[in-house]
Design an enzyme around this catalytic site. Sequence first.
Site, short mmCIF file in Angstrom:
data_model
loop_
_atom_site.label_atom_id
_atom_site.label_comp_id
_atom_site.label_asym_id
_atom_site.label_seq_id
_atom_site.Cartn_x
_atom_site.Cartn_y
_atom_site.Cartn_z
N HIS A 103 -3.84 3.83 4.11
CA HIS A 103 -3.93 5.23 3.71
C HIS A 103 -4.78 5.34 2.44
CE1 HIS A 103 -0.99 3.60 0.96
NE2 HIS A 103 -1.13 4.68 0.20
N ASP A 105 -4.45 7.67 -1.23
CA ASP A 105 -3.42 8.49 -1.86
C ASP A 105 -3.80 9.98 -1.84
OD1 ASP A 105 -1.96 6.22 -2.42
OD2 ASP A 105 -2.90 5.92 -4.38
N HIS A 262 -6.06 1.73 1.31
CA HIS A 262 -5.29 0.54 0.92
C HIS A 262 -3.98 0.45 1.69
CE1 HIS A 262 -3.89 3.76 -1.77
NE2 HIS A 262 -2.74 3.10 -1.87
N ARG A 278 2.15 3.87 -10.98
CA ARG A 278 0.85 4.44 -10.63
C ARG A 278 0.67 5.82 -11.22
NH1 ARG A 278 0.58 6.21 -4.53
NH2 ARG A 278 0.34 8.33 -5.25
C1 SIN Z 1 0.59 2.74 -2.90
O1 SIN Z 1 0.16 2.95 -1.78
O2 SIN Z 1 0.43 3.54 -3.81
C2 SIN Z 1 1.35 1.45 -3.17
C3 SIN Z 1 0.52 0.25 -2.95
C4 SIN Z 1 1.28 -1.01 -3.24
O3 SIN Z 1 2.48 -0.98 -3.46
O4 SIN Z 1 0.67 -2.08 -3.25
#
Ligand code: SIN
Length: 287
Positions: A103, A105, A262, A278
């Site tokens: 996905h 973000d 990612h 994040r």
């Molecule tokens: C996310 O998609 O924000 C998390 C990615 C992760 O935990 O590596």
Amino acid sequence: MITIRPTGAALGAEIQGVDLSQDIDDATFKQIVGLWHEHEVVFFRNQRLTPEQHVNFSRRFGELELHIRKDCCRPGFHELFVVSNIILDGKPIGSQDAGLFWHSDLCYLKVPSRGSLFYALEVPHDVHGKALGDTKFASATAAYNVLPESTRQKIAGRKAVQSYAKGYYRDRNAGPRAPLSEEQQRRTPDVEHPIVRTHPITGKKCLFVNEGYTKCIVGMPGHESDALLGELITHATRPEFIYQHSWRAGDFLLWDNCLVQHQAVHDYQLPLRRHMERTTLTGSAPF
Ligand code: SIN
């Protein structure tokens, strides 16, 4: 002085010689932004940041998003979305199952995020000391650049539906989630975005569809849309477009949510702890 070590993959570079807990002068900041746009993912090792320093550095890039799942944010810091499997006093300290599918973000918002700044506080390791809980990043520009001409023609000028509900209600390791509240649903209606997106600053073109949230192609019969979307999603995450980041506590990593998608690798469980935080930058309407 800044030095740069590209990962050797289709994207990603380490920036050395910067302590993000100190004031970063404008020239250095500009250099970091330029390197980020060039490499799509950049990271700094061995950082020691307070939540305030994480937020303040992120604010240099512009406005920050306040995540829709406020219960997953660090108490007192709605800007810091916590991704963690840790349970404290019987309650998860953050999202236990974020990002387990490909996905980008906030791609499901009318104005998706520009980028995310991810700080690794605790990283799980196996009995041999190997880090677990990597994150994979796929370059959506590399994927677009080698798209066959016949596929480019099929998607030219087309849009896809991005749906928060699709991702939210997927099967999850942590079990089914509570239904979205009316307020959460109101804030996340399905939206349509171009399949081929142009980066607002660099002008790079990229493929803006993903496994997690992209529901269908607008104006295409269901079976045709499913087949083409399946083809695009498989193509976008081919191994040659991927950099897999092996985390160390103290890593601070920026990814671009237009140029990159990612996925988190879920190969650990309690008592092995993973704790990441994040910030998410507000972006601009896709074109
Ligand atoms: C996310 O998609 O924000 C998390 C990615 C992760 O935990 O590596």
